[in-house]
Scaffold this active site. Structure first.
Site, short mmCIF file in Angstrom:
data_model
loop_
_atom_site.label_atom_id
_atom_site.label_comp_id
_atom_site.label_asym_id
_atom_site.label_seq_id
_atom_site.Cartn_x
_atom_site.Cartn_y
_atom_site.Cartn_z
CB ALA A 109 6.91 0.27 -0.83
N PRO A 160 0.86 -1.20 0.00
CG PRO A 160 0.05 -1.01 2.19
CD PRO A 160 0.84 -1.91 1.29
CG MET A 161 3.57 2.23 -1.95
SD MET A 161 4.71 2.12 -3.37
CE MET A 161 3.85 0.95 -4.42
CD GLN A 191 -2.44 -0.48 4.86
OE1 GLN A 191 -2.16 0.67 4.55
NE2 GLN A 191 -1.54 -1.34 5.32
CG ASN A 249 7.03 -3.71 3.75
OD1 ASN A 249 6.58 -2.80 4.43
ND2 ASN A 249 7.45 -3.50 2.52
N GLY A 250 10.26 -4.32 3.44
CA GLY A 250 11.40 -3.45 3.75
C GLY A 250 12.59 -3.77 2.87
CG ASP A 251 15.89 -1.74 2.80
OD1 ASP A 251 15.21 -0.72 2.55
OD2 ASP A 251 16.86 -1.73 3.57
CB CYS A 310 1.12 4.55 8.88
SG CYS A 310 1.49 6.23 8.31
CE LYS A 342 3.28 -2.79 4.78
NZ LYS A 342 4.06 -1.76 5.46
#
Length: 315
Positions: A232, A25-26, A79, A208-210, A108, A150
């Site tokens: 993302a 989700p962005m 989301q 999630n991440g990198d 977030c 998340k």
């Protein structure tokens, strides 16, 4: 899997040995047009941008502007930001006929979200998270509809494990773990923490991440044992990342032009996505020129003159 009739479940996609590839989700970016693009390039599941559930329920205008989809936009997870179980359940019931599940944002880290009781502050309220998951599970009239969360991690990982186990007991379908605390931004991802969480629950876990290249999908899976990975910024820079391209191929850039024209994507959004896609493959003088363009026709002329049409590629 893509049928919207409720007969199939997104959970069927979690197979042993397969690592699902997911678009995060962005805000402003993971909208219908971009989801349509990444689905052409091996993305298994897409998330909408985060939608504030109370605003969504209060206003028809908000519903129409925040949530757009079409029959090809599946599997789709919507989301929501929420801090009230009934509001989340009400929002889930509205989007359920057009999606495969809802996800509660508990990650977030932005100040506005946390001060409003949304996002990462929820990782410190496991009972509320449990209640919200339970409300969705009980009130959406489709047993295959998923309710996921998340999260970010705590400094004391025992708190995160406790949160995840409580969510599992409430019937959460899966958990996406951004392997940073809410204070961390660009620090290295804590893969060991994601592995600990994966080992502490029996439901699927997404990392999630990198995630910037396809090789990061495999290395993250090896390090953590997760069932899927979510990207993302990596997908913004290269929407074809999950197919193995190191940088955005020209074919993908022209696909974006076609999709944007077909769906009537607003100019600013159309332009911003191209700025991201071209960043790694263009020089600074080229970027300066491209970033200053102010019309769709100017962008198409620039792309044709600089890179050529897609059929010149031999792809």
């Amino acid at each position: 899997m893509k049928s919207p009739d409720g007969d199939s479940s997104i959970m069927d996609m979690f197979e042993k040995g397969k690592v699902l590839k997911i678009c995060a989700p962005m805000v402003r970016y993971s909208k219908l047009a971009f989801r349509s693009l990444v689905r052409k390039y091996d993305c298994d599941i897409c998330f909408t941008p985060m939608i504030v559930a109370s605003d969504f329920m209060r206003s028809v205008k908000a519903r129409d502007s925040e949530f757009t989809t079409n029959e090809h936009d599946r599997p789709l997870i919507v989301q929501f930001a929420a801090h009230d179980a009934q509001t989340l359940a009400d929002a889930a019931c509205v989007v359920a006929p057009f999606s495969d599940g809802v996800d509660l944002n508990c990650g977030c880290p932005q100040r506005w979200a946390m001060s409003a009781g949304y996002g990462a502050c929820l990782i410190n309220k496991p009972e509320l998270v449990k209640d919200m998951v339970r409300h969705v599970r009980n009130q959406v009239d489709n047993p295959n509809y998923t309710a996921s969360i998340k999260i970010r991690i705590h400094k004391d990982l025992r708190q995160t494990v406790d949160l995840c186990q409580k969510a599992e007991s409430a019937g959460v379908s899966w958990i996406t773990v951004h392997g940073r605390t809410s204070e961390e931004r660009h620090q290295p991802v804590h893969y060991d923490a994601i592995k600990t969480i994966k080992d502490s629950v029996s439901i699927p876990v997404i990392a999630n991440g990198d995630i910037k290249y396809l090789r990061d999908v495999e290395s993250t899976h090896k390090l953590t044992g997760v069932d899927g990975v979510m990207a993302a910024r990596g997908l913004l820079a290269n929407p074809a990342m999950f197919t193995g391209y190191e940088d955005t191929p020209l074919e993908c850039i022209w696909d974006w032009v076609d999709i944007s024209l077909e769906q009537g994507t607003p100019f600013t959004c159309f332009h911003h996505h191209l700025i991201y896609m071209l960043e790694r493959v263009s020089s600074q003088p080229e970027r300066k020129v491209f970033n200053s363009l102010s019309s769709t026709s100017a962008i198409i002329d620039y792309l044709q003159n600089t890179y050529g049409p897609v059929h010149d590629l031999g792809t």
